[in-house]
Design a protein around this motif. Structure first.
Motif, PDB file in Angstrom:
ATOM      1  N   ASN A 122      32.710  -7.968  30.679  1.00 15.47           N
ATOM      2  CA  ASN A 122      32.165  -6.775  31.330  1.00 15.47           C
ATOM      3  C   ASN A 122      30.856  -6.385  30.656  1.00 15.47           C
ATOM      4  OD1 ASN A 122      34.281  -5.806  33.340  1.00 15.47           O
ATOM      5  ND2 ASN A 122      35.520  -6.074  31.496  1.00 15.47           N
ATOM      6  N   TYR A 123      29.870  -6.114  31.483  1.00 15.41           N
ATOM      7  CA  TYR A 123      28.564  -5.699  30.981  1.00 15.41           C
ATOM      8  C   TYR A 123      28.156  -4.374  31.627  1.00 15.41           C
ATOM      9  CZ  TYR A 123      28.052 -10.567  29.472  1.00 15.41           C
ATOM     10  OH  TYR A 123      28.238 -11.807  28.891  1.00 15.41           O
ATOM     11  N   HIS A 124      27.664  -3.489  30.790  1.00 16.43           N
ATOM     12  CA  HIS A 124      26.958  -2.313  31.309  1.00 16.43           C
ATOM     13  C   HIS A 124      25.476  -2.537  31.002  1.00 16.43           C
ATOM     14  CE1 HIS A 124      25.669   1.627  32.399  1.00 16.43           C
ATOM     15  NE2 HIS A 124      25.364   1.967  31.155  1.00 16.43           N
ATOM     16  N   LEU A 125      24.737  -2.943  32.022  1.00  9.61           N
ATOM     17  CA  LEU A 125      23.318  -3.267  31.849  1.00  9.61           C
ATOM     18  C   LEU A 125      22.502  -1.971  31.851  1.00  9.61           C
ATOM     19  CD1 LEU A 125      21.287  -5.636  31.646  1.00  9.61           C
ATOM     20  CD2 LEU A 125      21.000  -5.443  34.121  1.00  9.61           C
ATOM     21  N   ARG A 126      21.805  -1.744  30.771  1.00  9.46           N
ATOM     22  CA  ARG A 126      20.927  -0.571  30.643  1.00  9.46           C
ATOM     23  C   ARG A 126      19.476  -1.047  30.609  1.00  9.46           C
ATOM     24  NH1 ARG A 126      20.682   2.332  26.498  1.00  9.46           N
ATOM     25  NH2 ARG A 126      21.435   0.814  24.958  1.00  9.46           N
ATOM     26  N   VAL A 127      18.689  -0.574  31.541  1.00 10.72           N
ATOM     27  CA  VAL A 127      17.291  -0.980  31.638  1.00 10.72           C
ATOM     28  C   VAL A 127      16.444   0.006  30.831  1.00 10.72           C
ATOM     29  CG1 VAL A 127      15.361  -1.459  33.184  1.00 10.72           C
ATOM     30  CG2 VAL A 127      17.704  -1.969  33.900  1.00 10.72           C
ATOM     31  N   LEU A 128      15.660  -0.532  29.916  1.00  5.43           N
ATOM     32  CA  LEU A 128      14.813   0.279  29.042  1.00  5.43           C
ATOM     33  C   LEU A 128      13.347   0.204  29.480  1.00  5.43           C
ATOM     34  CD1 LEU A 128      16.263  -0.819  25.571  1.00  5.43           C
ATOM     35  CD2 LEU A 128      17.084   0.993  27.097  1.00  5.43           C
ATOM     36  N   VAL A 129      12.665   1.345  29.347  1.00 10.43           N
ATOM     37  CA  VAL A 129      11.228   1.405  29.627  1.00 10.43           C
ATOM     38  C   VAL A 129      10.555   2.033  28.412  1.00 10.43           C
ATOM     39  CG1 VAL A 129       9.415   2.279  31.137  1.00 10.43           C
ATOM     40  CG2 VAL A 129      11.648   1.657  32.091  1.00 10.43           C
ATOM     41  N   ALA A 130       9.620   1.305  27.825  1.00 11.63           N
ATOM     42  CA  ALA A 130       8.917   1.811  26.636  1.00 11.63           C
ATOM     43  C   ALA A 130       7.985   2.954  27.037  1.00 11.63           C
ATOM     44  CB  ALA A 130       8.126   0.693  25.965  1.00 11.63           C
ATOM     45  N   PRO A 131       7.992   4.070  26.282  1.00 11.36           N
ATOM     46  CA  PRO A 131       7.097   5.189  26.608  1.00 11.36           C
ATOM     47  C   PRO A 131       5.671   4.900  26.157  1.00 11.36           C
ATOM     48  CG  PRO A 131       8.321   5.695  24.626  1.00 11.36           C
ATOM     49  CD  PRO A 131       8.837   4.365  25.111  1.00 11.36           C
ATOM     50  N   GLU A 132       4.739   5.629  26.732  1.00 12.59           N
ATOM     51  CA  GLU A 132       3.335   5.543  26.334  1.00 12.59           C
ATOM     52  C   GLU A 132       2.999   6.780  25.496  1.00 12.59           C
ATOM     53  OE1 GLU A 132      -1.161   5.237  28.296  1.00 12.59           O
ATOM     54  OE2 GLU A 132       0.639   5.146  29.551  1.00 12.59           O
ATOM     55  N   MET A 133       2.573   6.542  24.248  1.00 10.38           N
ATOM     56  CA  MET A 133       2.334   7.646  23.315  1.00 10.38           C
ATOM     57  C   MET A 133       0.877   8.067  23.324  1.00 10.38           C
ATOM     58  SD  MET A 133       2.855   7.724  19.181  1.00 10.38           S
ATOM     59  CE  MET A 133       2.449   9.197  18.225  1.00 10.38           C
ATOM     60  N   THR A 134       0.652   9.389  23.305  1.00 11.28           N
ATOM     61  CA  THR A 134      -0.679   9.966  23.151  1.00 11.28           C
ATOM     62  C   THR A 134      -0.596  11.156  22.204  1.00 11.28           C
ATOM     63  OG1 THR A 134      -0.353  11.342  25.123  1.00 11.28           O
ATOM     64  CG2 THR A 134      -1.509   9.254  25.422  1.00 11.28           C
ATOM     65  N   LEU A 135      -1.679  11.365  21.436  1.00  8.00           N
ATOM     66  CA  LEU A 135      -1.757  12.482  20.490  1.00  8.00           C
ATOM     67  C   LEU A 135      -3.162  13.064  20.565  1.00  8.00           C
ATOM     68  CD1 LEU A 135      -0.617  14.187  18.131  1.00  8.00           C
ATOM     69  CD2 LEU A 135      -1.392  12.382  16.589  1.00  8.00           C
ATOM     70  N   PHE A 136      -3.251  14.377  20.768  1.00  4.96           N
ATOM     71  CA  PHE A 136      -4.550  15.025  20.851  1.00  4.96           C
ATOM     72  C   PHE A 136      -4.431  16.475  20.408  1.00  4.96           C
ATOM     73  CE2 PHE A 136      -2.425  15.480  24.910  1.00  4.96           C
ATOM     74  CZ  PHE A 136      -2.642  16.790  25.265  1.00  4.96           C
ATOM     75  N   GLN A 137      -5.597  17.085  20.115  1.00  3.74           N
ATOM     76  CA  GLN A 137      -5.640  18.484  19.706  1.00  3.74           C
ATOM     77  C   GLN A 137      -6.079  19.322  20.884  1.00  3.74           C
ATOM     78  OE1 GLN A 137      -7.434  19.211  15.909  1.00  3.74           O
ATOM     79  NE2 GLN A 137      -7.938  21.332  16.362  1.00  3.74           N
ATOM     80  N   SER A 138      -5.292  20.328  21.246  1.00  5.09           N
ATOM     81  CA  SER A 138      -5.591  21.146  22.421  1.00  5.09           C
ATOM     82  C   SER A 138      -6.355  22.405  22.053  1.00  5.09           C
ATOM     83  CB  SER A 138      -4.291  21.523  23.140  1.00  5.09           C
ATOM     84  OG  SER A 138      -3.460  22.310  22.299  1.00  5.09           O
ATOM     85  N   GLU A 139      -5.912  23.138  21.048  1.00  2.00           N
ATOM     86  CA  GLU A 139      -6.575  24.356  20.615  1.00  2.00           C
ATOM     87  C   GLU A 139      -6.716  24.320  19.106  1.00  2.00           C
ATOM     88  OE1 GLU A 139      -4.311  27.600  22.023  1.00  2.00           O
ATOM     89  OE2 GLU A 139      -4.767  27.272  24.148  1.00  2.00           O
ATOM     90  N   ASN A 140      -7.272  25.418  18.566  1.00  2.00           N
ATOM     91  CA  ASN A 140      -7.506  25.471  17.135  1.00  2.00           C
ATOM     92  C   ASN A 140      -6.197  25.377  16.368  1.00  2.00           C
ATOM     93  OD1 ASN A 140      -9.094  25.729  14.845  1.00  2.00           O
ATOM     94  ND2 ASN A 140      -8.801  27.948  14.767  1.00  2.00           N
TER      95      ASN A 140
END
Length: 303
Positions: A122-140
């Motif tokens: 028995n298999y429970h197939l889980r499909v994974l999707v890698a996230p896209e990372m971003t880092l930025f400064q919005s305010e002071n």
């Protein structure tokens, strides 16, 4: 045993078998890769029947059957061409999915019927999707770290810890975007790091915080009065130019030039000589007097 079996008969045979060996596996697979699902490891010559049962969300129940004695393969409600037997079912009764899509997430079961019992994977197939990372400064002194469209949702952490507000947004395909907005009031914190943890990998990025004022009001006030200051400066410069040009013009106009008075009088004198009758009569009298003097001189000379 009948010569030809229907799929329902084969399922009934498997359910009536007394001896059953089952193995349950959770199988994570990265999207757009290849998945290989195997059946129980038994001697192939002992296997009489192999059945794959596939249960997916929003899709009909799929059954793939192979009989070893007749080398016959039957498929019921199996329309996805990305699911295939990787080799001859009588040699390797495995299931291959290439490429894996998010819609392939679900339950897969392989049943093998043999003379000494049934064996099941028995298999429970889980499909994974890698996230896209971003880092930025919005305010002071505020930074935003985002892990977009990951499956499952990613986890975000900060170093050093700040005053953070997390956000989660789910999408129709099952992916999730996670965002964390953090503020650091302590002016001694200059560089912060964001870490994203996920089943497909870990990512880390750093950013330098703005060391300006702690409030945003002074910049706003400065930006609002800056155009006024520029207009005042430009107007003052133009005023100086206008005043300077006016003074230069007046000086040039009042300054006397050598010989100017004499040149200016000559046209008037010429005009007077030609037009004024009194000036003309005086000239005639002077001429007559000169002629008379010359005549008197000649008479004295002759006598």
């Amino acid at each position: 045993m009948p010569c030809s079996w229907r799929t329902s008969d084969l399922q009934l045979l498997l359910m009536l078998t007394v001896f059953l060996v089952a193995a349950n596996t959770s199988l994570p697979v990265l999207v757009d890769t290849k998945a290989y699902l195997s059946c129980p490891s038994i001697v192939l010559t002992n296997g009489l029947l192999t059945i794959w049962e596939i249960t997916l969300r929003d899709k009909p129940f799929c059954i793939r059957t192979h009989r070893r004695d007749t080398n016959e393969t039957i498929e019921t409600n199996c329309t996805d061409k990305r699911m295939t037997w990787p080799d001859r079912p009588d040699q390797i009764p495995a299931l291959q999915i290439d490429p894996v899509a998010i819609t392939h997430e679900g339950h897969y079961r392989c049943d093998v019927a043999a003379p000494d019992g049934n064996f099941q994977n028995n298999y429970h197939l889980r499909v994974l999707v890698a996230p896209e990372m971003t880092l930025f400064q919005s305010e002071n002194r505020t930074a935003v770290c985002k892990a977009a469209a990951g499956r499952p949702a990613a986890r975000i952490s900060w170093t050093p810890a700040g005053d953070c507000v997390p956000e989660h947004k789910g999408w129709g395909n099952g992916t999730v975007t996670v965002q964390s907005t953090c503020h650091w009031a302590d002016g001694n914190v200059s560089i912060v790091s964001c870490s994203v943890s996920h089943e497909t990998g870990n990512w880390n990025q750093s950013i330098e915080l703005n060391q300006g004022a702690k409030t945003s009001k002074p910049p706003i006030i400065l930006y609002s009065i800056l155009p006024v200051i520029i207009l005042v400066i430009v107007g003052f410069v133009w005023l100086l130019k206008i005043i300077g040009c006016s003074r230069i013009y007046k000086l040039k106009k009042t300054e006397p030039t050598p010989g100017g008075e004499e040149d200016e009088m000559q046209p008037y004198a010429s005009y007077t000589e030609k037009i004024n009758p009194l000036y003309d009569t005086t000239n005639r009298v002077k001429t007559s007097q000169v002629l008379q003097s010359e005549v008197d001189g000649m008479n004295l000379h002759t006598s």
